[in-house]
Design an enzyme around this catalytic site. Structure first.
Site, PDB file in Angstrom:
ATOM      1  CE1 TYR A   1      -4.250   1.058  -0.261  1.00  0.00           C
ATOM      2  CE2 TYR A   1      -4.517  -1.102   0.731  1.00  0.00           C
ATOM      3  CZ  TYR A   1      -5.047  -0.037   0.033  1.00  0.00           C
ATOM      4  OH  TYR A   1      -6.349  -0.068  -0.367  1.00  0.00           O
TER       5      TYR A   1
ATOM      6  CD  GLU B   1      -4.808   5.473   0.677  1.00  0.00           C
ATOM      7  OE1 GLU B   1      -4.699   6.209   1.674  1.00  0.00           O
ATOM      8  OE2 GLU B   1      -5.848   4.852   0.401  1.00  0.00           O
TER       9      GLU B   1
ATOM     10  CG  ASP C   1      -7.958   9.486 -24.568  1.00  0.00           C
ATOM     11  OD1 ASP C   1      -6.974   8.731 -24.606  1.00  0.00           O
ATOM     12  OD2 ASP C   1      -9.085   9.133 -24.143  1.00  0.00           O
TER      13      ASP C   1
ATOM     14  CB  THR D   1      -4.590   2.929 -22.251  1.00  0.00           C
ATOM     15  OG1 THR D   1      -4.250   2.824 -23.641  1.00  0.00           O
ATOM     16  CG2 THR D   1      -6.033   3.347 -22.119  1.00  0.00           C
TER      17      THR D   1
ATOM     18  CE  LYS E   1      -7.264   1.017 -25.181  1.00  0.00           C
ATOM     19  NZ  LYS E   1      -8.272   2.089 -25.302  1.00  0.00           N
TER      20      LYS E   1
ATOM     21  NE  ARG F   1      -6.961  -4.244 -19.441  1.00  0.00           N
ATOM     22  CZ  ARG F   1      -6.922  -4.471 -20.765  1.00  0.00           C
ATOM     23  NH1 ARG F   1      -6.168  -5.416 -21.252  1.00  0.00           N
ATOM     24  NH2 ARG F   1      -7.636  -3.738 -21.592  1.00  0.00           N
TER      25      ARG F   1
HETATM   26  C1  LIG Z   1      -9.237   2.532 -24.437  1.00  0.00           C
HETATM   27  C2  LIG Z   1      -9.515   3.976 -24.323  1.00  0.00           C
HETATM   28  C3  LIG Z   1      -9.739   4.588 -23.094  1.00  0.00           C
HETATM   29  C4  LIG Z   1     -10.017   3.863 -21.806  1.00  0.00           C
HETATM   30  O1  LIG Z   1      -9.219   2.921 -21.415  1.00  0.00           O
HETATM   31  P1  LIG Z   1      -9.624   1.825 -20.302  1.00  0.00           P
HETATM   32  O2  LIG Z   1      -8.288   1.403 -19.860  1.00  0.00           O
HETATM   33  O3  LIG Z   1     -10.395   0.788 -21.041  1.00  0.00           O
HETATM   34  O4  LIG Z   1     -10.410   2.488 -19.258  1.00  0.00           O
HETATM   35  C5  LIG Z   1      -9.864   5.963 -23.068  1.00  0.00           C
HETATM   36  N1  LIG Z   1      -9.810   6.683 -24.189  1.00  0.00           N
HETATM   37  C6  LIG Z   1      -9.632   6.126 -25.387  1.00  0.00           C
HETATM   38  C7  LIG Z   1      -9.588   7.006 -26.594  1.00  0.00           C
HETATM   39  C8  LIG Z   1      -9.496   4.756 -25.510  1.00  0.00           C
HETATM   40  O5  LIG Z   1      -9.348   4.212 -26.708  1.00  0.00           O
END
Ligand SMILES: *Cc1c(COP(=O)(O)O)cnc(C)c1O
Length: 436
Positions: free
Chosen positions: A46, A48, A191, A217, A220, A226
């Protein structure tokens, strides 16, 4: 004590991943070095707070891990600030709202059926419940309709504007977006969840010179565990010198409790891998494979959104060839031959997000396995064959008839000799490329 049930499912999932070709553009294969920290003793801790300012003891090594992850992210994306604690992409985006808006403030994002993400203000998302969401759209060519963005921004004066998407096949024009956000005084958040790996490897332009905030993220195209990150740019600090403090406060204590330290350690390894020369080659190959797969599909009469692909993904529009709402048939039949894809809405969607009229394909995972032109050609031609097989199937107009109809469709596909042959062929190809 070994949990046989779960071990068995892990074994089955590993087999599934090995025997098929993964074409979901938001998925990838993380390396063993990225996966190892996830089962390390950091899972027990932990912590925080932030490095050197924790609410728990015993954090000397966690602090080092988090600082290393931060430094690597800052260097890779050329930003002065990063928060590496978001549990995933969605919480990262929520934190941006919390840091820049008051409940009820106006925000703008790309409409979900046009390719936008839930967290950019789609109606069922908390981001649309707590903030006033004004969606913008793509035009007929699948490009962001900047005339509309201008018009809406001037009219509604948003506090925060998002660019980025889950289903967008073109290069993002971050500069044009920044001009609009700057003109109306909005925070501009890019994003880059989908294209972060391409940006890190130099295969896509970076939003950093143009945006105030960049979220991503890590799982990807970046090929990590993740997770999520929020970066603040120099331009962002110029607009609001407190912006990084606001982001930190929004993540903790605003939105989250203890950070996932095992995930932070894994993200640090991810960023190390993404900084290697081999990652540049990898990201270039993703785009090459994607463009090539798109060209094979197009040559065979498959209707693609926009130019096909300028990044790692493409969208097949089944409306003209197969009919409205037929994405589900393509997804299920392709799954049976070992090509994993997802049904997806297409620009101007006439059906719903649950029964959309398209499928989304991407190359990051297949490229990680070392697949190239030969395999893209096989995958593309297999998709064309499967799309022929499913031509007779139409989505029932009556909502309540759909479940049974799709169930029967799957049953008949499972028995289809052509599908079985294609499955054997795909498995043979896939088995030549080990998964990490
Ligand atoms: C995948 C994605 C997210 C969110 O990701 P999670 O890890 O699934 O919450 C946010 N914005 C865009 C553009 C995405 O493609």
């Amino acid at each position: 004590m070994k949990d046989k049930k779960i071990y068995d499912l892990i074994r089955k999932e590993t087999k599934r991943q090995r025997e098929g070709i993964e074409l979901i553009p938001s998925e990838n294969y993380a390396s063993i070095h990225v996966r190892n920290p996830l089962s390390s003793p950091f899972v027990n801790k932990y912590s925080e707070g932030y490095p050197n300012a924790r609410y728990y003891g015993g954090n000397e090594f966690v602090d080092d891990v988090e600082i290393i992850a931060q430094e690597r992210a800052k260097k890779l994306f050329k930003v002065p600030f990063v928060n590496v604690q978001p549990y995933s992409g969605s919480p990262a985006n929520f934190a941006v709202y919390l840091a820049t808006c008051n409940p009820g403030d106006t925000i703008m994002g790309l409409n979900l059926p046009d390719g936008g993400h839930l967290t950019h203000g789609w109606k069922v998302s908390a981001t649309a419940l707590f903030y006033k969401s004004i969606p913008y759209h793509v035009d007929k060519t699948g490009h962001i309709d900047f005339d509309e963005v201008w018009k809406l921004a001037k009219k509604h004066k948003p506090k925060l504007m998002w660019t980025g998407a889950t289903a967008y096949v073109h290069i993002y024009d971050f500069k044009r977006f920044a001009e609009i956000a700057d003109a109306v005084g909005a925070y501009f958040a890019a994003d880059i969840a989908h294209v972060a790996g391409l940006i890190a490897g130099g295969a896509h332009p970076s939003p950093v010179p143009h945006a105030h905030i960049v979220t991503t993220t890590t799982h990807k195209t970046l090929r990590g565990p993740r997770g999520g990150m929020i970066m603040v740019t120099n331009k962002g600090l110029k607009k609001d010198p407190d912006l990084s403090k606001k982001i930190n406060k929004a993540i903790f204590p605003g939105l989250q409790g203890g950070p996932h330290d095992h995930q932070t350690a894994s993200i640090a390894v991810t960023l190390y891998e993404a900084a290697q020369p081999s990652f540049k080659i990898y990201s270039k190959k993703i785009v090459e494979n994607s463009k090539y797969l798109a060209s094979i599909l197009k040559k065979n009469g498959v209707d693609l959104v926009g130019v096909g692909s300028e990044n790692h993904m493409m969208l097949v529009d089944l409306t003209k060839t197969h009919g409205i709402g037929t994405g589900v048939f393509a997804e299920k039949a392709l799954d049976l031959v070992g090509l994993t894809v997802n049904k997806n809405t297409i620009p101007g969607e006439q059906s719903s997000p649950f029964y959309p009229s398209g499928i989304r394909l991407g190359t990051p995972a297949a490229t990680t396995r070392g697949m190239g032109k030969t395999e893209m050609k096989i995958a593309g031609e297999t998709i064309v064959e499967v799309l022929q097989i499913i031509l007779p199937y139409q989505l029932p107009k009556e909502q309540k008839e759909r479940g049974l109809y799709i169930k029967n469709f799957v049953k008949s596909m499972e028995k289809d000799p052509q599908i079985k042959t294609l499955r054997r062929q795909i498995k043979k190809v896939a088995m030549r490329f080990p998964i990490p």
